[in-house]
Enzyme design. Structure first.
Site, short mmCIF file in Angstrom:
data_model
loop_
_atom_site.label_atom_id
_atom_site.label_comp_id
_atom_site.label_asym_id
_atom_site.label_seq_id
_atom_site.Cartn_x
_atom_site.Cartn_y
_atom_site.Cartn_z
N CYS A 34 -2.00 -2.88 7.70
CA CYS A 34 -1.89 -3.79 6.56
C CYS A 34 -0.61 -4.62 6.57
CB CYS A 34 -2.09 -3.03 5.26
SG CYS A 34 -3.81 -2.50 5.10
N ASP A 46 0.78 -1.25 0.00
CA ASP A 46 0.00 0.00 0.00
C ASP A 46 0.81 1.30 0.00
OD1 ASP A 46 -1.95 -1.93 0.21
OD2 ASP A 46 -2.79 -1.25 2.12
N LYS A 89 -7.12 -4.99 -2.91
CA LYS A 89 -7.88 -5.53 -1.78
C LYS A 89 -8.79 -4.46 -1.21
CE LYS A 89 -4.04 -4.46 1.26
NZ LYS A 89 -4.73 -3.40 2.01
#
Ligand code: VGL
Ligand code: ZN
Length: 197
Positions: free
Chosen positions: A151, A8, A106
């Site tokens: 994450c 990310d 996601k």
């Protein structure tokens, strides 16, 4: 086979973004350099539809960073972030995306959040990343990116649980750190046999 999993590194998680992680952009040059040492590079991309259920704006009377109960368990509410197709969801311009052989998105199901690169927050719905890595013969993973306590943490714990030899490069991660979430994440990763480097 060793894979680098870059979590990310998107505009919304960098300074100026909707859910900015302090120092989020400081790790980018180091991540680009590290890519050259790996057999495979995978990028993950938080990729929410507008009106995602993890956004505080969807919940009357709730503010960002408050907790709610979802059918799959407790969930932190976030500012709107990484909305599909927006500049905030794009990778930071400094990140080398050319080495990436797979980009896994996601958090695209409206009713469920997905911190981990392997499973959504119900801990059951797979993203498909495990199958990709196994069929490519990858056994060892190194994780870098944003955010250490969300994450990266969920991805690393799931990876170790699936039997991958997993290392988190803390120097190439940055944390949100909500109410001690960083300390809890470091603890949880150690318990899960993740190597913290
Ligand atoms: C993340 C909160 C919400 C992350 C993603 O990348 O750590 N955190 N969505
Ligand atoms: Zn998100």
């Amino acid at each position: 086979m060793d894979a680098l999993i870059v979590i990310d590194v998107q505009n919304d998680f960098c300074p100026g973004g909707a859910l900015a992680v302090p120092g989020g952009d400081e790790i980018i040059a180091g991540i680009n350099t590290l890519m050259n040492k790996f057999d495979a590079v995978v990028l993950t991309q938080d990729w929410h539809p507008a009106g995602h259920s993890s956004f505080a704006t969807l919940h009357e009377g709730k503010a960002p960073f408050e907790m709610i109960k979802m059918p799959y368990g407790p969930q932190v509410l976030w500012p709107d972030h990484c909305v599909q197709g927006t500049e905030g969801a794009a990778f930071h311009a400094g990140l080398n995306t050319e080495r990436a052989e797979l980009i896994i998105r996601k958090g695209f199901r409206p009713a469920i959040d997905s911190y981990s690169a392997f499973f959504e927050n119900d801990h059951t719905t797979p993203t498909g990343l495990e199958g990709y890595l196994r069929t490519r013969g990858v056994t060892r993973l190194t994780m870098v990116g944003l955010a250490t306590d969300f994450c990266v943490n969920f991805s690393a714990v799931d990876a170790a649980g699936l039997g991958f030899e997993t290392t988190v490069r803390q120097d190439l991660c940055r944390a949100i750190d909500l109410d001690g979430s960083l300390a809890a994440a470091l603890d949880g990763m150690k318990q899960a046999d993740v190597t913290l480097a």
